[in-house]
Every structure is written in C-alpha cells, then in structure tokens.
Write an enzyme that holds these catalytic residues in place. Structure first.
Site, PDB file in Angstrom:
ATOM      1  N   PRO A   2       0.827  -1.208   0.000  1.00 37.86           N
ATOM      2  CA  PRO A   2       0.000   0.000   0.000  1.00 37.86           C
ATOM      3  C   PRO A   2       0.862   1.259   0.000  1.00 37.86           C
ATOM      4  O   PRO A   2       1.861   1.322   0.711  1.00 37.86           O
ATOM      5  CB  PRO A   2      -0.802  -0.132   1.297  1.00 37.86           C
ATOM      6  CG  PRO A   2      -0.800  -1.586   1.594  1.00 37.86           C
ATOM      7  CD  PRO A   2       0.520  -2.092   1.106  1.00 37.86           C
ATOM      8  N   GLU A   3       0.474   2.232  -0.805  1.00 40.92           N
ATOM      9  CA  GLU A   3       1.186   3.500  -0.860  1.00 40.92           C
ATOM     10  C   GLU A   3       0.332   4.565  -0.170  1.00 40.92           C
ATOM     11  O   GLU A   3      -0.689   4.247   0.438  1.00 40.92           O
ATOM     12  CB  GLU A   3       1.509   3.835  -2.316  1.00 40.92           C
ATOM     13  CG  GLU A   3       2.344   2.735  -2.980  1.00 40.92           C
ATOM     14  CD  GLU A   3       2.639   2.976  -4.448  1.00 40.92           C
ATOM     15  OE1 GLU A   3       2.776   4.137  -4.838  1.00 40.92           O
ATOM     16  OE2 GLU A   3       2.724   1.994  -5.203  1.00 40.92           O
TER      17      GLU A   3
END
Length: 275
Positions: A2-3
């Site tokens: 996840p960013e």
C-alpha cells in the site's frame, strides 16, 4: 505494498470503525511484528485500558492514538486491519488482536508477516525511528518545486529509485512513481540530476495530482489490497502505465513496455517517455 493513497483510505475507514473504543486486552501471536518496546508484554500491558482517540498517517505509516500512546503501524506487503465480533473465527494469518470492551476486535492480518508496530509515548513518535527518518508529506507546504529541485540536483541516481526514497519525501511507491513519471513524460531511467527546471516543475505538479486523484478514488486495488472494510479502491481504472505492459498507451497508442529499474518492475511508454 500500500502507498500513500491506500494508507490514507485505511486511516479514514479505521477512524470510522474504532474511534472511542477501549482496549480490554491484546493477543499477539507473532511477536516479531512488535518492534518497540522489545518485550511484547510491555506493549500489551501499556495499551490495556487505553481508548483510541484518533487515527493518523505519516507517509505510508498509520498512527493509532490513545490516551497516552501513539502506535505506529506499517502494513508492508500484505498487512490488513479489520473490525470483527469476538465470535467470528480467525485464521493462522491473524497475528495481533486488539480486544475491545464492547465485544468487538480489531484484527491485524498479514500473510507475509512483514508488518511492524512501534509504541511510543505521545509526542515521541516523530522523534524516533521509523518516523524521524521520513521526508516531508507531498501535500505539505514543505514539499515545493524548489525543495524537489534541490534534492534531485544532489543525486546521480536514476529518477525512479530517487522518488522511491522515503527520506526525500514520503508516500510514493512503485505504482504511483510509474504513473507520475508517465504523466510527466520522464523516462524512469533518467538520471535525476539531469532534470531541468521545467521538467521538475511538471514532475512536482504530477506527483501531487496523481496522489490527490488516487486518494479521492480510494487508492488502487492491485493484487490483494482492500481497505479496512473490505472495499476496493478504484484508481486502478485510471492508471496510464503501471501493470499495462503490452497494452496501447492511452496517449499515443504505442505498446507499453516493462523493465527493471533499481530492482523494481517498471512500466513506461517508449514514445512518450524518451530516454
């Protein structure tokens, strides 16, 4: 992994789910996830009786705030939080459970066991690793064109690994670096220090725009990412480059290519992003 957009979406949904819940006890089935304090019992004992007052974010890290503490959590590759009733069964990939006094449980599930949790007294979380090592937020007043230009001019790294460096600024990962570079017309193997003022101005604008649009769409559902309520993000429908090897470029029709830059799979258009 996840960013920033995905972690921001998790933050928002977690805040809706766990705010004002009081921790009765904590079960830790994989102690290596707890990085600070070293003794797991200190972690669990400290949080007993604490109430969750807020959920924050710094870069790709979540921060759960209680009366006295800040718990800094990194999801890494596969980490997920979910709220469940205590009657619901859990599987072998559930490694930490926060048992609340109302009979619900916040469960941390991580197939690859790469996630981390650090517990600090409130106010200390930004003064110690991992948060002290991070650069500015891309939406902050500190992240200006001038700041980006100064940092890029000092490095002879290729632009993609430079942008992935969370000490430069936070939030970008493999997906959104590819997208920002495509939208900027910059080849991912370009040496960062060779970018001119106009290119840096465009890149700065597209980094902020790409992340802003992704946050609004709830992030991208790539591989196994979902938010804390099991909902998928929709920004993957807007992607220009990432994951589109062999497909036609949305701008020029040239087949997109994939290479490896800095050890990361990298998608780009050989026509729109000339080296």
């Amino acid at each position: 992994m996840p960013e920033l957009p995905e972690v921001e979406t998790v933050r928002k949904t977690l805040k809706k789910l766990v705010l004002h819940k009081t921790i009765e006890s904590i079960s830790v089935f994989w102690p290596k996830i707890i990085k600070n304090p070293v003794e797991v019992e200190q972690f669990t004992d400290a949080l007993k009786g604490e109430t969750i007052l807020d959920v924050g974010r710094r870069g790709k890290f979540l921060i759960l705030y209680t009366n006295q503490f800040a718990m800094v959590s990194h999801l890494r590759m596969e980490g997920k939080y979910g709220l469940h009733s205590k009657e619901e069964p859990f599987d072998k990939h559930t490694h930490v459970i926060f048992h609340f006094t109302d009979g619900t449980e916040l469960r941390y599930r991580d197939v690859r066991k790469f996630g981390t949790m650090h517990l600090y007294k409130k106010g200390e979380e930004f003064l110690k690793p991992p948060l002290i090592e991070l650069g500015p937020e891309p939406f902050s007043k500190e992240f200006t064109e001038e700041y980006l230009a100064e940092k890029l001019k000092k490095t002879n790294r290729k632009i993609k690994p430079a942008l992935l460096d969370q000490k430069l600024f936070v939030g970008l990962g493999n997906i959104y670096v590819d997208e920002a570079l495509f939208r900027s017309g910059i080849h991912p193997e370009r040496i960062a220090s060779t970018l001119n003022k106009n290119e840096i101005s465009i890149l700065h604008r597209e980094i902020v725009a790409t992340l802003s649009e992704a946050v609004k769409k709830g992030g991208s559902t790539i591989r196994s990412y979902v938010n804390s309520q099991g909902e998928i993000g929709m920004f993957q429908l807007e992607l220009y480059a990432y994951g589109r090897k062999g497909e036609e470029c949305k701008r020029c029709g040239t087949p997109l290519e994939k290479t490896t830059v800095g050890g990361r799979g990298t998608h780009y258009c050989p026509s729109c992003q000339k080296l």
